[in-house]
Write an enzyme that holds these catalytic residues in place. Structure first.
Site, PDB file in Angstrom:
ATOM      1  CG  HIS A 433     -30.606 101.432  -6.619  1.00  0.00           C
ATOM      2  ND1 HIS A 433     -29.490 101.538  -6.778  1.00  0.00           N
ATOM      3  CD2 HIS A 433     -30.991 101.229  -7.930  1.00  0.00           C
ATOM      4  CE1 HIS A 433     -28.809 101.576  -8.197  1.00  0.00           C
ATOM      5  NE2 HIS A 433     -29.948 101.268  -8.694  1.00  0.00           N
TER       6      HIS A 433
HETATM    7  C1  LIG Z   1     -35.856 101.684 -13.782  1.00  0.00           C
HETATM    8  C2  LIG Z   1     -34.948 101.043 -12.898  1.00  0.00           C
HETATM    9  C3  LIG Z   1     -33.368 100.739 -13.005  1.00  0.00           C
HETATM   10  C4  LIG Z   1     -32.703 100.074 -12.131  1.00  0.00           C
HETATM   11  N1  LIG Z   1     -31.360  99.903 -12.518  1.00  0.00           N
HETATM   12  C5  LIG Z   1     -30.831  98.947 -11.668  1.00  0.00           C
HETATM   13  C6  LIG Z   1     -29.424  98.851 -12.140  1.00  0.00           C
HETATM   14  O1  LIG Z   1     -29.083  98.924 -13.310  1.00  0.00           O
HETATM   15  N2  LIG Z   1     -28.790  97.901 -11.417  1.00  0.00           N
HETATM   16  C7  LIG Z   1     -29.147  97.442 -10.328  1.00  0.00           C
HETATM   17  O2  LIG Z   1     -28.449  96.718  -9.481  1.00  0.00           O
HETATM   18  N3  LIG Z   1     -30.666  97.705  -9.713  1.00  0.00           N
HETATM   19  C8  LIG Z   1     -31.165  98.513 -10.706  1.00  0.00           C
HETATM   20  N4  LIG Z   1     -32.587  98.727 -10.451  1.00  0.00           N
HETATM   21  C9  LIG Z   1     -33.106  98.115  -9.016  1.00  0.00           C
HETATM   22  C10 LIG Z   1     -33.379  96.583  -9.298  1.00  0.00           C
HETATM   23  O3  LIG Z   1     -33.746  96.246 -10.468  1.00  0.00           O
HETATM   24  C11 LIG Z   1     -34.274  96.109  -8.117  1.00  0.00           C
HETATM   25  O4  LIG Z   1     -33.963  96.360  -7.007  1.00  0.00           O
HETATM   26  C12 LIG Z   1     -34.739  94.623  -8.476  1.00  0.00           C
HETATM   27  O5  LIG Z   1     -35.100  94.138  -9.652  1.00  0.00           O
HETATM   28  C13 LIG Z   1     -35.948  94.392  -7.317  1.00  0.00           C
HETATM   29  O6  LIG Z   1     -36.191  93.069  -7.325  1.00  0.00           O
HETATM   30  P1  LIG Z   1     -37.443  92.465  -6.526  1.00  0.00           P
HETATM   31  O7  LIG Z   1     -37.606  90.961  -6.890  1.00  0.00           O
HETATM   32  O8  LIG Z   1     -37.302  92.955  -5.165  1.00  0.00           O
HETATM   33  O9  LIG Z   1     -38.510  93.163  -7.059  1.00  0.00           O
HETATM   34  P2  LIG Z   1     -39.376  93.205  -8.543  1.00  0.00           P
HETATM   35  O10 LIG Z   1     -38.267  92.843  -9.592  1.00  0.00           O
HETATM   36  O11 LIG Z   1     -39.673  94.800  -8.760  1.00  0.00           O
HETATM   37  O12 LIG Z   1     -40.582  92.291  -8.792  1.00  0.00           O
HETATM   38  C14 LIG Z   1     -41.653  92.523  -8.107  1.00  0.00           C
HETATM   39  C15 LIG Z   1     -42.668  91.537  -8.900  1.00  0.00           C
HETATM   40  O13 LIG Z   1     -43.981  91.292  -8.306  1.00  0.00           O
HETATM   41  C16 LIG Z   1     -44.881  91.621  -9.147  1.00  0.00           C
HETATM   42  N5  LIG Z   1     -46.322  92.068  -8.004  1.00  0.00           N
HETATM   43  C17 LIG Z   1     -46.217  93.103  -7.430  1.00  0.00           C
HETATM   44  N6  LIG Z   1     -47.492  92.921  -6.577  1.00  0.00           N
HETATM   45  C18 LIG Z   1     -48.165  91.870  -6.736  1.00  0.00           C
HETATM   46  C19 LIG Z   1     -49.179  91.083  -6.393  1.00  0.00           C
HETATM   47  N7  LIG Z   1     -49.979  91.873  -5.301  1.00  0.00           N
HETATM   48  N8  LIG Z   1     -49.283  89.955  -7.052  1.00  0.00           N
HETATM   49  C20 LIG Z   1     -48.568  89.467  -8.037  1.00  0.00           C
HETATM   50  N9  LIG Z   1     -47.572  89.889  -8.540  1.00  0.00           N
HETATM   51  C21 LIG Z   1     -47.332  91.163  -7.735  1.00  0.00           C
HETATM   52  C22 LIG Z   1     -44.535  92.924 -10.123  1.00  0.00           C
HETATM   53  O14 LIG Z   1     -45.292  92.953 -10.968  1.00  0.00           O
HETATM   54  C23 LIG Z   1     -43.083  92.402 -10.099  1.00  0.00           C
HETATM   55  O15 LIG Z   1     -42.766  91.948 -11.309  1.00  0.00           O
HETATM   56  C24 LIG Z   1     -33.324  99.319 -11.081  1.00  0.00           C
HETATM   57  C25 LIG Z   1     -34.639  99.853 -10.861  1.00  0.00           C
HETATM   58  C26 LIG Z   1     -35.621 100.186 -11.885  1.00  0.00           C
HETATM   59  C27 LIG Z   1     -37.077 100.554 -11.558  1.00  0.00           C
END
Ligand SMILES: Cc1cc2nc3c(=O)[nH]c(=O)nc-3n(C[C@H](O)[C@H](O)[C@H](O)COP(=O)(O)OP(=O)(O)OC[C@H]3O[C@@H](n4cnc5c(N)ncnc54)[C@H](O)[C@@H]3O)c2cc1C
Length: 497
Positions: A433
């Site tokens: 997280h």
């Molecule tokens: C295995 C796992 C289980 C989890 N389980 C839960 C759960 O059950 N409940 C919960 O509340 N939270 C959970 N989490 C946490 C939650 O899913 C994340 O905190 C949340 O999805 C993050 O969202 P975000 O938009 O910050 O990043 P992300 O959803 O990680 O999105 C970032 C995106 O940016 C892209 N990217 C990165 N760098 C670049 C670049 N330079 N150029 C173009 N694209 C790029 C990546 O490919 C990715 O698709 C879990 C996380 C993981 C990994």
């Protein structure tokens, strides 16, 4: 001549980036380019069953990172890669931050009368807008028209593990928490999940399904943003690697939503960060990038399950396979907030490619005091950052961890779902997280964005993802990330006529 691709360029099509792309493209006058480094269709043809986490060895849907969880203990971090990002591979637990979490953000951000605040009341309309709560419907607490379906598995369909765990927690006197998204006191209760008929509905597919065909939305997958160009205090363009070619795309407004690891990495590659670390490469000094982060340590207690006899056991009525977590116990003890998780399957079964392993109870610290740190790769600008979690570095976290494991063992004993395995010690890991590597705040010495997600001192540049959380909420971060993106879309849209 640099091509002007869109009014808004969004970097990263994960949980937050997908919400932004959909909401900003609702205005036909606003053209949006979403750039996602992972491959795949923006809206996958087939959703994944919620009880499977496609994060195992060799999975093309994740990128792995090394971390030091605490001195001498290495760990692996997983981040989703591809449309939907981490939200498309996660546990589908969709629980909001609590009112206390958001009040604590307010003290860092420095909101106040007449300013944009982040109280629960400020956030509630955006939590409601994001969800279609199938159990509680439309009310002052819930929305019924949002893209993300939210439901709790009915008690009559719980797995043996869940049913026995909940019964034991109730017998031990823990209060019920029938709706973990109501902002009430913590307790034992069902977990709201973003699941529809056994399938995970991540924000990527939920939001982009309605938006993908809009003429003013372009989605590039398999394209990576390598750097941001800014001059005279304003963002000018993003440098993209696509089909092996490097191209420069003009960006009137750029929104970085690359997640809590890749967002700071992209800022560093663009010369934005601590001059003491970046040295001569510094373009815009912001010492708060990667300075600290928070995450939920999780200690797992392995056990030998009592063999199930479904037909003879009145508590068992399993139909579609249960999600990995159907119910959990939240409590605020003297040492901090704790979540005890009775996982319904072993991570050997739930994660394809993993070796066989016993089932576990998870004991997670949900308001840890310890803070991690991230710095750029020392030699390779495109290399993974160096990450140190510093878990249990604060004595209060250590005490809370010991108490949480004792409680988990007590619940295991009382529930009769299994017995701790002799000789197998509880294992310190992470809940995955990670949050707060570019935190929101008013102090430019420690924070990176203001209360509207604008990067301090760079016009036209926003960060909207879990890296801007001032600290990780005391529940899983996913629902709060979607709320943040819903709200930030309004901030960004208000910059357009
Ligand atoms: C295995 C796992 C289980 C989890 N389980 C839960 C759960 O059950 N409940 C919960 O509340 N939270 C959970 N989490 C946490 C939650 O899913 C994340 O905190 C949340 O999805 C993050 O969202 P975000 O938009 O910050 O990043 P992300 O959803 O990680 O999105 C970032 C995106 O940016 C892209 N990217 C990165 N760098 C670049 C670049 N330079 N150029 C173009 N694209 C790029 C990546 O490919 C990715 O698709 C879990 C996380 C993981 C990994």
């Amino acid at each position: 001549m640099v091509p002007r691709a869109a009014d808004v360029v969004i970097v990263g099509g994960g949980s937050c980036g997908s919400v932004l792309a959909a909401r900003l493209s609702e205005d036909p006058a606003c053209s949006v380019l979403l750039i996602e480094s992972g491959a795949g269709d923006p809206v996958p043809a087939s959703p994944t069953p919620a009880h499977i986490l496609p994060i195992g060895p060799g999975s093309p849907r994740v990128r792995l990172y090394s971390t030091t969880l605490r001195r001498g203990l290495a760990g692996t971090l997983v981040r989703g890669r591809g449309p939907g990002g981490s939200g498309a591979v996660n546990g589908a637990y969709f629980v909001r931050a609590t009112p206390a979490d958001l009040e604590s953000w307010g003290s860092t951000i420095g909101g106040g009368p007449g300013r944009t605040g982040w109280s629960y009341g400020d956030a509630l309309p955006y939590f409601r807008r994001s969800e279609n709560d199938r159990d509680f419907g439309s009310s002052s607490a819930h929305g019924a028209a949002g893209p993300v379906p939210v439901s709790r598995r009915p008690a009559g369909e719980w797995s043996t593990t869940t049913a026995r765990f909940v019964a034991a927690a109730e017998a031990m006197g823990f209060p019920g928490e029938p709706d973990k998204n109501a902002g009430g006191p913590p307790g034992i209760g069902p977990v709201p999940c973003n699941i529809d008929r056994g399938m995970r509905v991540d924000p990527g597919s939920a939001y982009l399904a309605a938006a993908a065909e809009r003429p003013n939305l372009t989605v590039w997958t398999g394209a990576t943003v390598a750097g941001l160009q800014s001059t005279a205090g304003a963002v000018r363009a993003v440098q993209v690697i696509r089909d092996g070619e490097s191209l420069l795309v003009e960006a009137g407004t750029a929104v970085v939503a690359a997640g809590a690891i890749e967002t700071p990495a992209l800022l560093w590659r663009s010369g934005i960060g601590d001059p003491r670390i970046l040295g001569a490469a510094t373009v815009h000094p912001l010492p708060g990038v990667g300075r600290e982060f928070s995450d939920h340590p999780e200690i797992t207690v392995p056990y030998d399950p009592v063999p199930r006899r479904p037909a003879a056991d009145p508590l068992v009525a399993e139909r579609v396979p249960p999600p990995i977590l159907e119910a959990c116990l939240n409590l605020n003890s003297g040492d901090g907030a704790v979540e005890i998780r009775p996982y319904t399957a072993s991570f050997g079964d739930a994660v394809p490619g993993n070796p066989r392993m016993p089932p576990v109870l998870g004991a997670a610290l949900m308001a840890p005091r310890g803070r991690g740190r991230m710095v750029p790769h020392p030699t390779d600008p495109l290399g993974a950052p160096r990450i140190e979690h510093h878990y249990l570095s604060d004595p209060r976290d250590k005490a809370a961890a010991v108490a949480a494991v004792d409680l988990a063992r007590g619940l295991l004993d009382a529930s009769g779902i299994g017995a701790p395995i002799d000789g197998m010690t509880p294992h310190l890991g992470t809940s995955q997280h990670l949050s707060g590597t570019c935190p929101m705040g008013s102090d430019v010495g420690t924070s990176v964005v203001d209360q509207c997600c604008r990067v301090h001192g760079i016009a036209g540049l926003y960060i909207v993802d879990t890296s801007v959380f001032p600290r990780v909420p005391s529940r899983g971060p996913h629902a709060t990330a979607v709320m943040l993106a819903e709200r930030a879309a309004e901030f960004i849209a208000s910059g357009f006529p």
